[in-house]
Design an enzyme around this catalytic site. Structure first.
Site, PDB file in Angstrom:
ATOM      1  NE  ARG A  40      -3.546   2.692   0.919  1.00 15.56           N
ATOM      2  CZ  ARG A  40      -4.268   3.422   0.090  1.00 15.56           C
ATOM      3  NH1 ARG A  40      -4.313   3.139  -1.198  1.00 15.56           N
ATOM      4  NH2 ARG A  40      -4.974   4.434   0.540  1.00 15.56           N
ATOM      5  CG  ASN A 181      -5.745   7.513   2.529  1.00 10.29           C
ATOM      6  OD1 ASN A 181      -5.001   6.633   2.957  1.00 10.29           O
ATOM      7  ND2 ASN A 181      -6.824   7.240   1.809  1.00 10.29           N
ATOM      8  CG  ASP A 184      -7.772  12.274  -0.005  1.00  7.60           C
ATOM      9  OD1 ASP A 184      -7.797  13.185  -0.849  1.00  7.60           O
ATOM     10  OD2 ASP A 184      -8.622  11.362   0.052  1.00  7.60           O
TER      11      ASP A 184
END
Ligand code: LAC
Length: 235
Positions: A40, A181, A184
């Protein structure tokens, strides 16, 4: 009208869902968990790097390249067929446990008059997102899905948040990004949107930047309660 833009991977959908299949190929749970985390992280690093280079390769490419990198870096002997299976797994990742309940609460609030629009907004390819959200059984709650693919770059480029607003026909001041996140959240705040950080791990630390979340919540049920009376008395 309040517009909610839900990030997908790491917010609605759990990328650690690959761990079970990884365990089958790596043979032990700790190695699978470590591989999943690094996969990831590398996938996101590749999106950041392509973004800075001004070269667009879609999210599926970044995911596959990150998988191949991790197999090399972690000396994991994962044959081609197993890599293909892991990539398929990415199209069928599960939703986090709270997601269906949270979206149902928001849908119920809308039925009672809450002025809300609900979107998924993601780095994922449009076709991958359609499959993923349908398989997770949550697509019916959404007014639409917006992919960065349409803007040919990745979060947290300002262009993708502007693209989201244009596609949703929403003003930044009335729009909330909901994301697990931190990068983000910083991107959305820098682009003038509101942002709610879904702190999925209690020990998660937010970057010490000036672009902080307006609100922090633990799960989607808390998010739904916060927005359930949105704009009932306004246009
Ligand atoms: C997404 C990334 C952040 O879904 O994983 O946009």
């Amino acid at each position: 009208m309040t517009t909610l833009a839900f990030d997908v991977y790491g917010t609605l959908i759990d990328t650690a869902g690959v761990t079970t299949v990884l365990e089958k190929h790596l043979g032990d749970a700790a190695a699978a968990a470590e591989f999943s985390t690094q996969w990831r992280q590398k996938q996101l690093e590749y999106t950041f790097r392509y973004g800075l280079m001004g070269v667009y390769r879609d999210f599926r490419v970044c995911t596959r390249q990150a998988l191949d990198f991790c197999c090399d870096a972690l000396c994991a002997d994962v044959p081609a067929a197993a890599r293909a299976e892991l990539m398929d797994c990415y199209l069928a990742l599960p939703a986090f446990d709270d997601v269906r309940g949270g979206l149902e609460l928001l849908s119920a609030a809308r039925a009672k008059g809450a002025r809300l629009k609900l979107y998924a907004f993601s780095n994922g390819r449009p076709d991958d997102l359609a499959q993923l959200l349908a398989r997770a059984g949550i697509d019916a709650h959404l007014d639409g899905v917006v992919s960065v693919h349409e803007a040919q770059t990745f979060k947290p480029a300002a262009a993708v948040y502007r693209h989201f607003l244009a596609r949703a026909g929403a003003a930044a001041a009335d729009t909330w990004l909901i994301s697990g996140n931190p990068f983000d959240i910083c991107g959305a705040r820098a682009a003038g949107l509101h942002a709610l950080w879904l702190r999925r791990a209690p020990a998660a630390v937010f970057d010490p930047w000036e672009f902080a979340p307006d609100v922090i919540a633990a799960d989607l049920i808390e998010v739904a309660r916060r927005f359930s009376d949105a704009g009932e008395n306004s246009s």
